[in-house]
Each structure stands twice: as structure tokens, then as C-alpha cells.
Design an enzyme around this catalytic site. Structure first.
Site, mmCIF file in Angstrom:
data_model
loop_
_atom_site.group_PDB
_atom_site.id
_atom_site.type_symbol
_atom_site.label_atom_id
_atom_site.label_comp_id
_atom_site.label_asym_id
_atom_site.label_seq_id
_atom_site.Cartn_x
_atom_site.Cartn_y
_atom_site.Cartn_z
ATOM 1 C CG ASN A 10 -1.836 1.143 1.332
ATOM 2 O OD1 ASN A 10 -1.438 2.276 1.083
ATOM 3 N ND2 ASN A 10 -3.077 0.893 1.677
ATOM 4 C CG ASP A 12 -3.116 4.655 0.712
ATOM 5 O OD1 ASP A 12 -3.173 4.498 -0.523
ATOM 6 O OD2 ASP A 12 -3.960 4.189 1.506
ATOM 7 N NE ARG A 21 7.664 21.753 2.373
ATOM 8 C CZ ARG A 21 8.987 21.817 2.491
ATOM 9 N NH1 ARG A 21 9.597 21.033 3.345
ATOM 10 N NH2 ARG A 21 9.692 22.658 1.771
ATOM 11 N NE ARG A 52 -7.608 11.512 5.431
ATOM 12 C CZ ARG A 52 -8.133 10.978 6.539
ATOM 13 N NH1 ARG A 52 -7.379 10.210 7.306
ATOM 14 N NH2 ARG A 52 -9.371 11.216 6.889
ATOM 15 C CG HIS A 53 -3.597 8.975 1.522
ATOM 16 N ND1 HIS A 53 -4.420 8.271 0.703
ATOM 17 C CD2 HIS A 53 -3.859 8.558 2.795
ATOM 18 C CE1 HIS A 53 -5.160 7.456 1.433
ATOM 19 N NE2 HIS A 53 -4.861 7.611 2.712
ATOM 20 C CB THR A 103 -5.671 4.641 9.610
ATOM 21 O OG1 THR A 103 -5.558 3.555 8.681
ATOM 22 C CG2 THR A 103 -5.792 4.072 11.014
ATOM 23 C CB THR A 104 -9.519 1.902 7.283
ATOM 24 O OG1 THR A 104 -9.144 2.649 6.135
ATOM 25 C CG2 THR A 104 -10.876 1.304 7.058
ATOM 26 C CD GLU A 154 -7.241 -6.221 3.032
ATOM 27 O OE1 GLU A 154 -7.357 -6.179 1.788
ATOM 28 O OE2 GLU A 154 -6.471 -5.491 3.678
ATOM 29 N N GLY A 198 -2.007 -2.484 9.869
ATOM 30 C CA GLY A 198 -1.136 -2.370 11.030
ATOM 31 C C GLY A 198 -0.022 -3.400 11.104
ATOM 32 N N GLY A 219 1.092 -1.340 4.357
ATOM 33 C CA GLY A 219 1.511 -0.031 3.886
ATOM 34 C C GLY A 219 2.313 0.786 4.873
HETATM 35 N N1 PXP Z 1 -5.960 -3.090 4.030
HETATM 36 C C1 PXP Z 1 -6.910 -2.125 4.045
HETATM 37 C C2 PXP Z 1 -8.268 -2.467 3.560
HETATM 38 C C3 PXP Z 1 -6.609 -0.818 4.468
HETATM 39 O O1 PXP Z 1 -7.559 0.116 4.487
HETATM 40 C C4 PXP Z 1 -5.288 -0.523 4.854
HETATM 41 C C5 PXP Z 1 -4.924 0.865 5.256
HETATM 42 O O2 PXP Z 1 -5.139 1.731 4.220
HETATM 43 C C6 PXP Z 1 -4.332 -1.545 4.793
HETATM 44 C C7 PXP Z 1 -4.704 -2.833 4.408
HETATM 45 C C8 PXP Z 1 -2.905 -1.316 5.145
HETATM 46 O O3 PXP Z 1 -2.772 -0.925 6.471
HETATM 47 P P1 PXP Z 1 -1.368 -0.381 6.980
HETATM 48 O O4 PXP Z 1 -1.105 0.875 6.200
HETATM 49 O O5 PXP Z 1 -1.607 -0.140 8.424
HETATM 50 O O6 PXP Z 1 -0.348 -1.436 6.692
#
Ligand code: PXP
Length: 247
Positions: A10, A12, A21, A52-53, A103-104, A154, A198, A219
Site C-alpha cells: 500500500n 498511500d 508540502r 488526503r493522500h 486511518t480505516t 480482507e 497495522g 503499507g
Molecule cells: N488493508 C486495508 C483495507 C486498508 O484500508 C489498509 C490501510 O489503508 C491496509 C490494508 C494497510 O494498512 P497499513 O497501512 O496499516 O499497513
């Protein structure tokens, strides 16, 4: 269940740094291409309602540049559905989204919104995207995801990771056991099982070892670690940790 556990990277938070910036760099598309070189099996990007990203232009460029599948994360809104139908990414992961969250934070309430979500995902699947629901391990959420026609669930690993980092190991182990049960149930219902949120080098092993899990999406930790060791090495180390746990 066989086959190599896939790693979706990920990107993002490369865009988060860029946007801090208002500059053109660092470029998340460059990060996506580098992640592919480093062994990512796919790239994940979340186009948030507030941008936002990741931006609309990032999605255009990712679709044009990547050689591996894009997993497009989005909220279940008409605007996002139209964007997904225009791009037809390999996968669409439906996530809950609140403007005020960092975050989600939790999984999607599929069971509480089943009729709307069934109608929402049908055209996405018909357009050729594999639709994934980002949910907790609650059996009801898993069963309803299968019933409304999702191809993938997921499972949200954020709570398990938080408990680990807070040293609450008994609760962590209970959460891990519930994730395992959830993966088993989802697989038995014909769903492909992914997991994420996470995950770090410290927490990835037990999740990677769940045999029904076919893909991890990671990510924030990887992008942070890239500051110290570079993105390629961070991804390679995560890959090693996943493969070692998978046996
Ligand atoms: N999976 C989903 C569906 C997510 O929303 C996120 C965060 O955007 C991730 C995985 C990855 O999470 P992390 O950035 O904490 O590794």
C-alpha cells in the site's frame, strides 16, 4: 490451500509525505514501480473522499504504469463507484470511511447494509473487478459478504496488531484465534481470504501462517521503514518474514 502468499504494498503514505508540502514528490507511482521490482505481487491505493493522500491523477497514472494488479480501496459511494467503473482495476476493496479518522479504524458493517452493498458491488464485479469487503472476523459479516456476492474478504488485523504492541498478549492471542476462525469460515463459504492493517515485521508471522490467507496488504509500516533502509529492502524483509512463517 496452496500457493505463495501474495504481498500487496500500500503506497498511500508516500502520497501523504508528498501532500504534506504540496510538492510533486515523493511520487507514489514511482514507489509502486519500485515495489513491483522489489517483489510486491500487487499495489494497493486508497482514494479517500477527502483526497488526503492518493489523488485521482495518481490512480490514472498507476493504472497506466503498473505491471502488477492494482487493488483500489474505496468507500461505497456513487462517486467512487463511477471512478472504479471507469478504470476497472483488478481488485476493488470496499472500506468504511469516516472523515475524522486517521486511518480505516474498523471493518465494514456488511450485515447492517447488505441490500445496498449487494446493489453497489454488482456492477463492479460485472465490470471484471474482484470485489473485496474489508471486515472484522465476526461470522455474520463474513456470511453476509459471501451471500451478497463478494469474491474476497480482507480481515482487519489492526486490533491484533494494537494488542501486540500494547503487550496485551492474552487478548492478542484470542484475537488471533478469532482471525483464524474467520479465515476458516470465509474459505469454507468460497471466499478468497486476505488480511491487513497495522502489520509489521513483529506481527506479520502469525497472520502469514494462517493457511487460508492468500494475500496481505501492508503499507504504513513499510513506508516508515523505507526511511531507514529504503523501500526495496523493507519489502524484501517483509517478504522474508512472510515466507518464513508460511513455511
Ligand atoms: N488493508 C486495508 C483495507 C486498508 O484500508 C489498509 C490501510 O489503508 C491496509 C490494508 C494497510 O494498512 P497499513 O497501512 O496499516 O499497513
Amino acid at each position: 490451500m496452496t500457493g505463495k502468499l501474495r504481498l500487496g504494498v500500500n503506497i498511500d503514505h508516500v502520497a501523504t509525505v508528498r501532500n504534506a508540502r504540496g510538492s510533486a514528490y515523493p511520487d507514489p507511482v514511482r514507489a509502486g514501480l519500485l515495489a513491483e521490482e522489489a517483489g510486491a505481487d500487487g499495489i494497493t491505493a486508497h482514494l479517500r473522499e477527502d483526497r488526503r493522500h492518493i489523488t485521482d491523477d495518481d490512480i490514472e497514472r498507476l493504472m497506466a504504469s503498473l505491471t502488477r494488479p492494482l487493488n483500489f480501496e474505496m468507500a461505497a459511494t456513487a462517486e467512487m463507484q463511477a471512478i472504479a467503473l471507469r478504470h476497472r482495476p483488478h481488485a476493488v476493496c470496499i472500506v468504511p470511511e469516516k472523515r475524522e479518522e486517521r486511518t480505516t479504524e474498523g471493518g465494514l458493517d456488511v450485515a447492517g447494509d447488505d441490500n445496498r452493498l449487494a446493489d453497489f458491488i454488482a456492477p463492479l464485479s460485472a465490470a471484471g473487478s474482484r470485489v473485496s469487503m474489508f471486515i472484522g472476523h465476526d461470522p455474520r459479516q463474513i456470511e453476509v459478504s459471501a451471500r451478497i456476492g463478494a469474491a474476497v474478504v480482507e480481515l482487519h488485523t489492526g486490533h491484533y496488531c494494537d494488542l501486540h504492541h500494547e503487550g496485551r498478549f492474552t487478548e492478542r492471542d484470542a484475537e488471533l484465534a478469532a482471525l483464524k476462525e474467520g479465515a476458516r469460515l470465509a474459505h469454507s463459504l468460497g471466499l478468497e481470504v486476505h488480511a491487513g492493517h497495522g502489520l509489521t515485521y513483529d506481527t506479520v508471522g502469525p497472520v502469514a501462517a494462517i493457511p487460508e490467507v492468500m494475500e496481505l496488504n501492508i503499507g504504513h509500516f513499510l513506508i516508515g521503514e523505507a526511511i531507514f533502509v529504503g523501500l526495496k529492502d523493507a519489502i524484501a524483509e517483509m517478504r522474508r518474514a512472510m515466507d518464513a512463517a508460511r513455511g
